[in-house]
Design an enzyme around this catalytic site. Sequence first.
Site, PDB file in Angstrom:
ATOM      1  N   ASP A 129      -3.100 -18.017   1.707  1.00  0.00           N
ATOM      2  CA  ASP A 129      -4.224 -18.692   1.065  1.00  0.00           C
ATOM      3  C   ASP A 129      -4.800 -19.771   1.975  1.00  0.00           C
ATOM      4  OD1 ASP A 129      -1.766 -19.910   0.737  1.00  0.00           O
ATOM      5  OD2 ASP A 129      -2.134 -20.597  -1.305  1.00  0.00           O
ATOM      6  N   ASP A 133      -5.473  -6.622   5.852  1.00  0.00           N
ATOM      7  CA  ASP A 133      -6.665  -5.915   5.393  1.00  0.00           C
ATOM      8  C   ASP A 133      -7.741  -6.917   5.004  1.00  0.00           C
ATOM      9  OD1 ASP A 133      -8.410  -3.972   4.520  1.00  0.00           O
ATOM     10  OD2 ASP A 133      -7.220  -3.370   2.792  1.00  0.00           O
ATOM     11  N   LYS A 146       3.395 -15.314   2.684  1.00  0.00           N
ATOM     12  CA  LYS A 146       3.441 -16.072   1.427  1.00  0.00           C
ATOM     13  C   LYS A 146       4.910 -16.311   1.091  1.00  0.00           C
ATOM     14  CE  LYS A 146       1.127 -17.976  -1.992  1.00  0.00           C
ATOM     15  NZ  LYS A 146       0.430 -19.258  -1.757  1.00  0.00           N
ATOM     16  N   ASP A 198     -11.104  -8.421   7.670  1.00  0.00           N
ATOM     17  CA  ASP A 198     -12.495  -8.309   7.227  1.00  0.00           C
ATOM     18  C   ASP A 198     -13.161  -9.682   7.186  1.00  0.00           C
ATOM     19  OD1 ASP A 198     -12.436  -5.598   7.031  1.00  0.00           O
ATOM     20  OD2 ASP A 198     -12.556  -5.492   4.854  1.00  0.00           O
ATOM     21  N   TYR A 222       0.819  -1.212   0.000  1.00  0.00           N
ATOM     22  CA  TYR A 222       0.000   0.000   0.000  1.00  0.00           C
ATOM     23  C   TYR A 222       0.854   1.264   0.000  1.00  0.00           C
ATOM     24  CZ  TYR A 222      -4.107  -2.885   1.152  1.00  0.00           C
ATOM     25  OH  TYR A 222      -5.122  -3.806   1.135  1.00  0.00           O
TER      26      TYR A 222
END
Length: 358
Positions: A222, A246, A190, A250, A140
């Site tokens: 994942d 992020d 990852k 959620d 980001y």
Amino acid sequence: MKKIAIFAGDGIGPEIVAAARQVLDAVDQAAHLGLRCTEGLVGGAALDASDDPLPAASLQLAMAADAVILGAVGGPRWDAYPPAKRPEQGLLRLRKGLDLYANLRPAQIFPQLLDASPLRPELVRDVDILVVRELTGDIYFGQPRGLEVIDGKRRGFNTMVYDEDEIRRIAHVAFRAAQGRRKQLCSVDKANVLETTRLWREVVTEVARDYPDVRLSHMYVDNAAMQLIRAPAQFDVLLTGNMFGDILSDEASQLTGSIGMLPSASLGEGRAMYEPIHGSAPDIAGQDKANPLATILSVAMMLRHSLNAEPWAQRVEAAVQRVLDQGLRTADIAAPGTPVIGTKAMGAAVVNALNLKD
């Protein structure tokens, strides 16, 4: 004396913050915390007053405070503003100005609201997760980034980057949080594909040596996304970077089926901001319909993390449980056809459930 900056914000923000303020004031008086609370403007409310979503006075107020309480920002009234002046920019600038680098999001199933979860009760009954997300690095904020045209073709690019100091400081936050919980920490990355998260895994493993009482595990993002649905109760503290956090925070929030119950904390060095994870809900603003419990639970997080008042944090959380045990519900968490109460009444009920006269 501890200084608290309060930004009610927009939409339902003033209503839910007022209810939470009732609880905070009651605790302050009973515990003799010596709090000094000062209100300021941010978001659309600040735009209306000063044409700036974060006036200089508001940022100064926040930076001088020991902690910040925020309601919610944004709404369709300000959709016509240019992106740089939208209400949400006030919140982003506030986080940046305070250098808040660690986001803590609990995702806890309240047994009284078990049926609200979209998953089967047996899957979520014991869910109590804390997602610790790094806020200031990752893809980001990495440079270079941009859009360009090469040989007539449009191309977009972003840069995922972390240095070891950024990883180390968020890891310490997560390990300390795990020490106060079930002493399990799962770091999500990852590392099989991305060099950035390979470094993440290495540094988190190094930090783990300082916390021998916490059991560390690693999981690819994942798989973590799948496991949050398949067997969410296995997790205690989830530690991850900005982008993965992020998404996963959620996802975890939806396990509860009641977003109006979920608080959050954003922490920096000596500064912190506490807010519910839900939005400003302009469709019900001013109607005494909003659920203030996420904001009240954010106050509990403030008592724990900024005010060194763990017993009172637990007491506020117990009061919320007691109110739910009594069958009191705002509209968003009520079963069809059951009675509901308003924002003010729910705040008063939590104050009463604190049993401060005992």
